[in-house]
Write a protein that holds these residues in place. Structure first.
Motif, PDB file in Angstrom:
ATOM      1  N   ALA A  77       0.649  -1.025  -0.191  1.00  0.00           N
ATOM      2  CA  ALA A  77       0.017   0.336   0.024  1.00  0.00           C
ATOM      3  C   ALA A  77       1.086   1.303   0.130  1.00  0.00           C
ATOM      4  CB  ALA A  77      -0.940  -0.319   1.444  1.00  0.00           C
ATOM      5  N   TYR A  78       1.922   0.792   1.021  1.00  0.00           N
ATOM      6  CA  TYR A  78       2.685   2.240   1.195  1.00  0.00           C
ATOM      7  C   TYR A  78       3.351   2.571  -0.675  1.00  0.00           C
ATOM      8  CZ  TYR A  78       1.605   3.265   5.647  1.00  0.00           C
ATOM      9  OH  TYR A  78       1.549   3.703   7.078  1.00  0.00           O
ATOM     10  N   LEU A  79       4.522   1.417  -1.175  1.00  0.00           N
ATOM     11  CA  LEU A  79       5.046   1.966  -2.635  1.00  0.00           C
ATOM     12  C   LEU A  79       3.891   1.850  -3.650  1.00  0.00           C
ATOM     13  CD1 LEU A  79       6.553  -1.823  -2.441  1.00  0.00           C
ATOM     14  CD2 LEU A  79       7.753   0.412  -2.367  1.00  0.00           C
ATOM     15  N   ALA A  80       2.429   2.091  -3.638  1.00  0.00           N
ATOM     16  CA  ALA A  80       1.448   2.459  -4.490  1.00  0.00           C
ATOM     17  C   ALA A  80       1.361   3.428  -4.179  1.00  0.00           C
ATOM     18  CB  ALA A  80      -0.134   1.404  -4.658  1.00  0.00           C
ATOM     19  N   GLY A  82       2.636   6.615  -2.281  1.00  0.00           N
ATOM     20  CA  GLY A  82       3.649   7.180  -2.992  1.00  0.00           C
ATOM     21  C   GLY A  82       4.398   6.854  -4.687  1.00  0.00           C
ATOM     22  N   ALA A  83       4.355   6.475  -4.868  1.00  0.00           N
ATOM     23  CA  ALA A  83       4.023   5.977  -6.017  1.00  0.00           C
ATOM     24  C   ALA A  83       2.923   7.532  -7.516  1.00  0.00           C
ATOM     25  CB  ALA A  83       3.762   4.783  -7.171  1.00  0.00           C
ATOM     26  N   VAL A  84       2.063   7.853  -6.535  1.00  0.00           N
ATOM     27  CA  VAL A  84       1.370   8.390  -6.891  1.00  0.00           C
ATOM     28  C   VAL A  84       1.710  10.190  -6.971  1.00  0.00           C
ATOM     29  CG1 VAL A  84      -0.959   9.893  -6.442  1.00  0.00           C
ATOM     30  CG2 VAL A  84      -0.650   7.196  -6.478  1.00  0.00           C
ATOM     31  N   VAL A  85       2.799  10.693  -5.681  1.00  0.00           N
ATOM     32  CA  VAL A  85       3.993  11.858  -6.104  1.00  0.00           C
ATOM     33  C   VAL A  85       5.085  11.465  -5.977  1.00  0.00           C
ATOM     34  CG1 VAL A  85       1.162  12.375  -4.279  1.00  0.00           C
ATOM     35  CG2 VAL A  85       3.423  10.407  -3.385  1.00  0.00           C
ATOM     36  N   GLY A  86       4.826  10.306  -6.347  1.00  0.00           N
ATOM     37  CA  GLY A  86       6.515  10.009  -7.140  1.00  0.00           C
ATOM     38  C   GLY A  86       7.879   9.807  -5.356  1.00  0.00           C
ATOM     39  N   VAL A  87       7.426   9.694  -4.454  1.00  0.00           N
ATOM     40  CA  VAL A  87       7.909   9.303  -3.152  1.00  0.00           C
ATOM     41  C   VAL A  87       8.146   7.501  -3.200  1.00  0.00           C
ATOM     42  CG1 VAL A  87       8.065   8.673  -1.210  1.00  0.00           C
ATOM     43  CG2 VAL A  87       6.747  10.858  -1.926  1.00  0.00           C
ATOM     44  N   THR A  88       9.413   7.724  -2.939  1.00  0.00           N
ATOM     45  CA  THR A  88      10.049   6.877  -3.527  1.00  0.00           C
ATOM     46  C   THR A  88      11.569   6.487  -2.355  1.00  0.00           C
ATOM     47  OG1 THR A  88      12.363   7.559  -5.152  1.00  0.00           O
ATOM     48  CG2 THR A  88      10.175   6.316  -5.956  1.00  0.00           C
ATOM     49  N   VAL A  89      11.624   5.063  -2.282  1.00  0.00           N
ATOM     50  CA  VAL A  89      12.992   4.642  -1.263  1.00  0.00           C
ATOM     51  C   VAL A  89      13.755   3.736  -2.238  1.00  0.00           C
ATOM     52  CG1 VAL A  89      13.447   4.216   0.826  1.00  0.00           C
ATOM     53  CG2 VAL A  89      11.346   5.658   1.265  1.00  0.00           C
ATOM     54  N   SER A  90      15.384   4.649  -2.176  1.00  0.00           N
ATOM     55  CA  SER A  90      16.815   3.450  -3.070  1.00  0.00           C
ATOM     56  C   SER A  90      17.108   2.407  -1.504  1.00  0.00           C
ATOM     57  CB  SER A  90      16.768   4.415  -3.592  1.00  0.00           C
ATOM     58  OG  SER A  90      17.896   5.120  -2.237  1.00  0.00           O
ATOM     59  N   ASP A  91      17.519   1.666  -2.305  1.00  0.00           N
ATOM     60  CA  ASP A  91      18.812   1.009  -1.517  1.00  0.00           C
ATOM     61  C   ASP A  91      20.302   2.285  -1.138  1.00  0.00           C
ATOM     62  OD1 ASP A  91      17.578  -1.299  -1.759  1.00  0.00           O
ATOM     63  OD2 ASP A  91      18.428  -1.986  -2.462  1.00  0.00           O
ATOM     64  N   GLU A  92      19.782   2.776  -2.226  1.00  0.00           N
ATOM     65  CA  GLU A  92      20.963   3.475  -2.103  1.00  0.00           C
ATOM     66  C   GLU A  92      21.000   4.566  -0.694  1.00  0.00           C
ATOM     67  OE1 GLU A  92      23.959   7.143  -4.157  1.00  0.00           O
ATOM     68  OE2 GLU A  92      22.109   6.522  -4.843  1.00  0.00           O
ATOM     69  N   GLU A 149      -7.177   0.805  -2.664  1.00  0.00           N
ATOM     70  CA  GLU A 149      -7.367  -0.568  -3.188  1.00  0.00           C
ATOM     71  C   GLU A 149      -5.679  -1.264  -3.210  1.00  0.00           C
ATOM     72  OE1 GLU A 149      -7.291   1.825  -7.162  1.00  0.00           O
ATOM     73  OE2 GLU A 149      -9.475   2.073  -6.625  1.00  0.00           O
ATOM     74  N   ALA A 150      -4.306  -0.925  -2.967  1.00  0.00           N
ATOM     75  CA  ALA A 150      -3.507  -1.735  -2.496  1.00  0.00           C
ATOM     76  C   ALA A 150      -3.524  -2.738  -1.982  1.00  0.00           C
ATOM     77  CB  ALA A 150      -2.216  -0.623  -3.039  1.00  0.00           C
ATOM     78  N   SER A 151      -3.982  -1.747  -0.870  1.00  0.00           N
ATOM     79  CA  SER A 151      -4.301  -3.250   0.407  1.00  0.00           C
ATOM     80  C   SER A 151      -5.159  -3.748   0.556  1.00  0.00           C
ATOM     81  CB  SER A 151      -4.369  -2.147   1.775  1.00  0.00           C
ATOM     82  OG  SER A 151      -4.650  -2.470   3.332  1.00  0.00           O
ATOM     83  N   SER A 152      -6.668  -4.220  -0.746  1.00  0.00           N
ATOM     84  CA  SER A 152      -7.255  -5.018   0.058  1.00  0.00           C
ATOM     85  C   SER A 152      -6.864  -6.073  -1.457  1.00  0.00           C
ATOM     86  CB  SER A 152      -8.985  -4.149  -0.848  1.00  0.00           C
ATOM     87  OG  SER A 152      -9.235  -3.585  -0.139  1.00  0.00           O
ATOM     88  N   SER A 153      -5.916  -5.768  -1.892  1.00  0.00           N
ATOM     89  CA  SER A 153      -5.430  -6.538  -3.933  1.00  0.00           C
ATOM     90  C   SER A 153      -4.059  -6.926  -2.818  1.00  0.00           C
ATOM     91  CB  SER A 153      -5.396  -5.855  -5.064  1.00  0.00           C
ATOM     92  OG  SER A 153      -4.189  -4.897  -4.859  1.00  0.00           O
ATOM     93  N   SER A 154      -3.514  -6.897  -1.784  1.00  0.00           N
ATOM     94  CA  SER A 154      -2.330  -7.517  -1.162  1.00  0.00           C
ATOM     95  C   SER A 154      -2.469  -8.802  -0.368  1.00  0.00           C
ATOM     96  CB  SER A 154      -1.575  -6.715  -0.063  1.00  0.00           C
ATOM     97  OG  SER A 154      -0.240  -6.646  -0.071  1.00  0.00           O
ATOM     98  N   THR A 155      -1.801  -9.654  -1.201  1.00  0.00           N
ATOM     99  CA  THR A 155      -2.363 -11.014  -1.048  1.00  0.00           C
ATOM    100  C   THR A 155      -0.589 -11.300   0.304  1.00  0.00           C
ATOM    101  OG1 THR A 155      -0.441 -11.769  -2.694  1.00  0.00           O
ATOM    102  CG2 THR A 155      -3.102 -12.322  -2.735  1.00  0.00           C
ATOM    103  N   ALA A 156      -0.284 -10.456   1.095  1.00  0.00           N
ATOM    104  CA  ALA A 156       0.746 -10.798   2.042  1.00  0.00           C
ATOM    105  C   ALA A 156      -0.331 -10.974   2.936  1.00  0.00           C
ATOM    106  CB  ALA A 156       1.366  -8.978   2.773  1.00  0.00           C
TER     107      ALA A 156
END
Length: 200
Positions: A77-80, A82-92, A149-156
């Motif tokens: 859900a957080y990844l989805a 964040g994608a709406v507004v360009g928020v990302t977190v990288s391994d770097e 929507e992402a939370s509802s569809s997540s299969t975690a």
């Protein structure tokens, strides 16, 4: 300067997240969380991630296993959102934070586990999204819808040994966060700044 700002951002986010106080630990062996991509995290993985997140804050905050389970369960859900507004977190960013935290504590960097990286992703995106919503409340409805929507569809899946209350049933949504009283003022840890829209 970028590394210092990044560490301040992450430390602020982790300290704020630690105040949520979600869940309690369990001594039961076996899988704790299975992500939607099929990755299995054991109770030992979850506990180690809690310890590593505390390391990344310089020992300023301690994390419960319940907080880590909640963060990992809500990662989709957080990844989805964040994608709406360009928020990302990288391994770097995570690696730089690790190096800086070790330097401040006069220790060697640790090997961040996949469970730590998954939980850290959720915690950082959550923190940054809150800042975005405060600066631009008009995008809150879209972000909320996408996250729901992402939370509802997540299969975690969560091990049934753990009560559902130990994991956030849904990710933090931001309609009330914009107008409501702010629980944690972490701007001082960032030199008076506000969270950015992207952490790369």
């Amino acid at each position: 300067m970028l590394v210092r700002y990044t560490r301040q951002l992450v430390t602020a986010a982790l300290i704020a997240a630690a105040g949520l106080g979600m869940g309690a630990c369990s001594a039961h062996p076996g899988a704790a969380v299975v992500t939607s991509s099929g990755v299995t995290f054991s109770n030992a993985d979850i506990h180690q991630a809690a310890q590593q997140l505390s390391f990344l804050t310089g020992g300023q905050r301690m994390y419960s296993d319940g907080q880590i389970r909640a963060a990992i369960m809500n990662e989709d859900a957080y990844l989805a959102g964040g994608a709406v507004v360009g928020v990302t977190v990288s391994d770097e960013v995570m690696n730089r934070l690790n190096q800086e935290a070790a330097k401040v504590q006069n220790l060697e960097p640790i090997e961040l586990t996949p469970a730590t990286r998954a939980a850290l992703t959720s915690l950082l995106i959550d923190y940054q999204l809150t800042g975005v919503m405060q600066m631009n409340p008009t995008v809150a409805a879209q972000v909320n819808q996408v996250m729901n929507e992402a939370s509802s569809s997540s299969t975690a899946t969560l091990n049934p040994r753990f009560p559902v209350s130990s994991v956030k049933a849904e990710p933090t949504l931001f309609g009330d966060a914009v107008s409501g009283e702010k629980e944690h003022d972490v701007s001082s840890l960032m030199g008076g700044g506000t969270p950015g829209t992207t952490t790369r």
